[in-house]
Every structure is written in structure tokens, then in C-alpha cells.
Design an enzyme around this catalytic site. Structure first.
Site, PDB file in Angstrom:
ATOM      1  CB  SER A  84       0.623  -4.708   1.006  1.00 37.76           C
ATOM      2  OG  SER A  84       1.017  -5.039   2.314  1.00 37.76           O
ATOM      3  CD  GLU A 123      -6.044  -2.096   4.218  1.00 41.72           C
ATOM      4  OE1 GLU A 123      -5.578  -3.227   4.003  1.00 41.72           O
ATOM      5  OE2 GLU A 123      -6.019  -1.178   3.384  1.00 41.72           O
ATOM      6  CG  HIS A 176      -3.730  -6.074   3.911  1.00 47.98           C
ATOM      7  ND1 HIS A 176      -3.462  -4.779   3.530  1.00 47.98           N
ATOM      8  CD2 HIS A 176      -2.598  -6.787   3.636  1.00 47.98           C
ATOM      9  CE1 HIS A 176      -2.234  -4.708   3.066  1.00 47.98           C
ATOM     10  NE2 HIS A 176      -1.686  -5.913   3.103  1.00 47.98           N
TER      11      HIS A 176
END
Length: 520
Positions: free
Chosen positions: A215, A341, A434
Site C-alpha cells: 500500500s 482490493e 486490500h
């Protein structure tokens, strides 16, 4: 809570030559030397020695507030490195994310520029590959410490693992007059310089460093690949769910600064503005910066927020242009994303089934696609999908998958992966969301911190495959499959089928990928 100055650790004491050491202590601890001084780590039953909370730069507060990281002070004697150091001051994740995303339970404080090392060879001469972890958290949250990112499994498999804390939010990324931009990135560079200068003493090879991150950590690496001061500090890089795509232009960063100043009642300009921010107690500053996202959601006007309105991230690297690395950058790359995600931001918040067709079309257009052409393509692969499910697919591509593809297209020899294992949580709707890959990458599925995200029976075979590929890449530059090129677009898919943890696929969802060609 205001960070406290830690003072001199009680464990710093001179060691008398010939001093007797109790047999248990000799078996359980080891001493390594850094340029600042000696540190004592603890060896576990797995023969991995951890050195926790080592300062790589001076505390960035007081006269050093909002400045480049300065060298850490030296010490005499041996410093115990048995506990993680404080993390950067930050607001906690808001519910329901606080229960899903792994975060450290430890303290926050001024001496936050520290790192932790796990090694199977505590001492010089090991020549082992090194992996340096940069955590995620939208440049505002997260921590490099805690059980979720324990590096023991990497050390068990012959890698020296280093986890880094760096400045976040206002202190790391707010654009301020008279101060350098991207202070959090400068912290990361300082940590990599520490690794270059010291890791040989922990058994690592400074010429075999792989930086990996997820990320915001992956997005940071995307910038570091093109940053002149980072050149030569790492040989390989792994970018998980983040690549060279998201940044703020200086004019947009100035808008963010103005919004936060207004929230805090600061009316100063120039260097007085910087000094005013420095005087705000963290008890006021952290909630205010966390509230920027809520304000962006309540007033989603690009005129107010610039390009930051697209990803709802008020704190990001400040750059003039997209920092794609040179084709001959000399860094081996592994990049990829998770298949679903954006479900992390839709399912726990109960937005998946409430999101409107209008919102789907508006966002698709804002990303640069024609909704009338793009949405039927996405719907074809998802029969019966509602607006929320299509929104997940489009946002996942824009935010995560396409940046990784573009990175692979720009740097020949890049390897690409996709994580597709679907979490059973939230009735199975959480999916391959995610951060779901983290427990598999760190081979740490047994830690209960991952249970809210992964359930109580995540497949160990998938962790063996994914963690093993990361280790192989760090050691050799080859994760175990062919590189990505424009003809084959070879992609390793992890966890698509319960019968096999890996599947090699050519150009997955080609029609959807093709929609983004020429879109910036």
C-alpha cells in the site's frame, strides 16, 4: 497524547572486559555492532536473533521538527534491543478498519525513527540477502512493528529482515514553508542508508538489499525507484498493492495545508505557518488530520482538493510529475496487487450493496474511462454484479493493478503477481481484499492479529508458496516464474483455486486491462 522524550535507556551501561556472563544469558542473547554503538539482541528457540528498536536517525522533534532526518546519537557500552521502539505519532484506524488492519499496540513517541532486525547470523561474515519492510497505512497510519510484521520467518529462511518506522501524516508529508517535502520518504532513505552502513554486522550483504512494502509502503518504493538519493541503496524491490501512481502536485499539497490550518484555526503564513503547526499539541493535531478524509467525503469538490479527491488520501508524496523509473534503473522488480482490493473499503462499511449506479458511473468517468464503454466490459466477467461489485473492480484496477502493470511495462524484466485467495470473512464477501496477502507474505498466519481478516483456517500451503517466492526473489532475483512482457503478460496468480496455491496466467482479464491504455 503528546510524545514524550525517552531519555537515555536504562540498559546502556559499560561492559567491563572479562565480565562474567550467566550461561542462560550467553545462550539467549547476542551482541552486534553498529556505527552508533553495540546492541544486544535476544535469540529465540528458532535460532533467530532479533534486535528491536534500534535508532537509525535522531528524534525528529524539538528543533528538528519538520526537517530532514539527522544522524542518530552514539552511545557507550551495549544497548539492549529487546523491545520495539515507539512508532510515529498517528491517529488510530477508524472503525471498522481498526479491527481488520494489523497495527502495533506499542507506544508512540518522539524517538520514532527506529528499526528492528531479525537475523539467523548475528555477526559479520554471513553474506545473507536483506529485506527491508516499509509498512502501509495511507501515509497517515500504521507501524513497522508489532506481531503482524514479525520478521522471524524470513530470518528462519536465510534472510536478514529489517522493519522500519517512518514519519506519517503532518510530520511526514504536509507541505510546509521553509521545510523539505516528503520527510517520511527521507526517513526511509535514512533507514536504507543505515542498512547499507551497518547490516554486514548483522550477517547481511549490503549489496543484496530488497526493499518491500504494501500500500503506502509500495507507493513509497515507486517513488524511491526514481529518487536520486535512493540510487544504489537497494538492488531489488517488491511493490505490493501500490506502485508509482499516486502523488500530490505542489499546488494540491498547498490546498491540503490550507484545509488543515483552517481546521486548527491557524491563520499564519510563510515560516510562521510552519512554526504554528509545530506548536499544536498532538492531542489536537492527530484528530484534525484524521478528519480531513471525512471533510473530503462531505465536500467532494475537485476545486477544493485537487487530484487528492480521487483516492481520498490527503497525505502523499509531493511531486511535480509521475516518477516512473528508468528502464535501465538496475533494480530487479516484483510488483502486483490483490484481485478485489477495494472490497476492504466497501464490505465492512456496508457500502458494497448500497453504492448507487450514479456513483459508479461518476467515479468511472473521473478515473478517465467512458462508463458506457467500460462498465459493460467489467460486467461481462461478473454476471449479476451490482454497482458496488463493479465499483470494486474498476477502483481496484485504477488504484492498484494498472499502476503495477505500467511499472512492469516500463522496466523490462519485472515479475508480476496477483493475489486471488478469497477471505471467508463477512460471509465471503470480503474476498481478495486490500492487505489480505500480508499474513501469507510474512508466513505468520498463526498470529491471531490476522484472524479478523483471514478467518481461522487460512491455507498454509499458500503461505508456503508466497513467502517462498518472496525469499527466492530476495536471494536470486527470480521468484519462480517468467518475467512480464507486452506479448505474454505472464502473471503468477496466488490462491485462485483451493486445489493449487499457484497458477501461471497470461494477460489476466485482458479486455479490462486494455480499457486503461492511454488513460492517465
Amino acid at each position: 497524547m503528546e510524545p514524550t522524550r525517552p531519555g537515555k535507556p536504562e540498559s546502556l551501561r559499560p561492559i567491563t572486559p572479562g565480565e562474567p556472563v550467566r550461561p542462560l544469558e550467553a545462550a539467549a542473547t547476542r551482541v552486534c555492532t553498529t556505527r552508533q554503538g553495540a546492541v544486544r539482541g535476544r535469540t529465540g528457540s528458532d535460532a533467530v536473533t532479533s534486535f528491536l528498536g534500534i535508532p537509525y536517525a535522531a528524534p525528529p522533534f524539538g528543533p528538528r521538527r519538520f526537517r530532514e532526518p539527522a544522524p542518530a546519537a552514539s552511545w557507550d557500552g551495549v544497548r539492549d534491543a529487546f523491545t520495539h521502539g515507539p512508532s510515529a505519532p498517528r491517529a488510530p484506524y477508524a472503525p471498522p478498519m481498526d479491527a481488520l488492519i494489523p497495527d502495533a499496540d506499542g507506544g508512540q513517541g518522539e524517538d520514532c525513527l527506529n528499526l528492528s532486525v531479525w537475523t539467523p547470523h548475528p555477526g559479520p561474515g554471513g553474506g545473507l540477502p536483506v529485506m527491508v519492510w516499509l509498512h502501509g497505512g495511507a501515509f497517515s497510519n500504521g507501524s513497522g512493528v508489532g506481531p503482524a510484521y514479525d520478521g522471524a520467518a524470513f530470518a528462519r529462511d536465510g534472510v536478514v529482515c529489517v522493519n522500519v518506522n517512518y514519519r506519517l501524516g503532518t510530520d511526514g508529508y504536509l507541505r510546509l514553508p521553509g521545510r523539505p517535502d516528503n520527510r517520511g520518504l527521507l526517513d526511509q532513505i535514512a533507514a536504507l542508508e543505515w542498512v547499507r552502513d551497518n547490516i554486514e554486522g548483522f550477517g547481511g550483504d549490503p549489496d543484496r538489499v530488497t526493499v518491500f512494502g504494501e500500500s503506502a509502503g509500495g507507493m513509497s518504493i515507486g517513488v524511491l525507484l526514481a529518487h536520486p538519493r535512493a540510487r544504489g541503496l537497494f538492488r531489488r524491490a517488491i511493490l505490493q498493492s501500490g506502485a508509482a501512481h499516486h502523488f500530490l502536485r505542489p499546488a494540491t499539497a498547498d490546498l491540503i495545508t490550507a484545509h488543515l490550518a483552517a481546521e486548527l484555526g491557524i491563520e499564519a503564513t510563510g515560516t510562521a505557518l510552519t512554526e504554528a503547526f509545530a506548536r499544536v499539541p498532538f492531542a489536537e493535531l492527530l484528530p484534525a488530520q484524521a478528519g480531513l478524509r471525512a471533510e473530503m467525503g462531505a465536500r467532494p469538490d475537485p476545486a477544493l482538493w485537487g487530484e487528492a479527491i480521487l483516492n481520498m488520501m490527503p497525505f502523499e508524496p509531493v511531486l511535480d510529475a509521475l516518477p516512473l523509473p528508468a528502464a535501465d534503473c538496475g533494480v530487479d522488480l516484483l510488483a502486483g496487487s490483490n484481485r478485489e482490493e477495494y472490497r476492504l473499503f466497501l464490505v465492512p462499511t456496508e457500502r458494497l450493496h448500497r453504492l448507487s449506479e450514479r456513483k459508479l458511473r461518476e467515479t468511472t468517468e473521473a478515473y478517465g474511462l467512458d462508463p458506457d464503454k467500460a462498465l459493460p466490459v467489467y460486467a461481462e466477467n461478473r454476471p449479476g454484479a451490482g454497482p458496488g461489485e463493479l465499483f470494486d473492480a474498476v477502483a481496484t484496477d485504477w488504484f492498484y493493478r494498472i499502476p503495477a502493470v505500467r511499472l512492469a511495462e516500463s522496466v523490462p524484466g519485472t515479475h508480476v503477481y496477483e493475489f486471488a485467495w478469497r477471505s471467508p470473512q463477512y460471509g465471503g464477501e470480503l474476498g481478495a481484499c486490500h492487505s489480505a496477502e500480508l499474513g501469507f507474505v510474512f508466513d505468520n498466519l498463526r498470529d491471531p492479529v490476522y484472524a479478523p481478516m483471514l478467518g481461522d483456517r487460512p491455507p498454509q500451503g499458500l503461505a508456503d508458496a508466497m513467502h517462498g517466492a518472496w525469499v527466492a526473489f530476495a536471494a536470486t532475483g527470480e521468484p519462480g516464474w517468467d518475467v512480464y512482457d507486452r506479448e505474454t503478460r505472464t502473471t503468477m496468480v496466488f490462491g485462485a483455486s483451493p486445489a493449487a496455491p499457484t497458477e501461471l496466467v497470461r494477460d489476466p482479464r485482458a479486455a479490462e486491462r486494455a480499457l486503461w491504455e492511454g488513460v492517465r
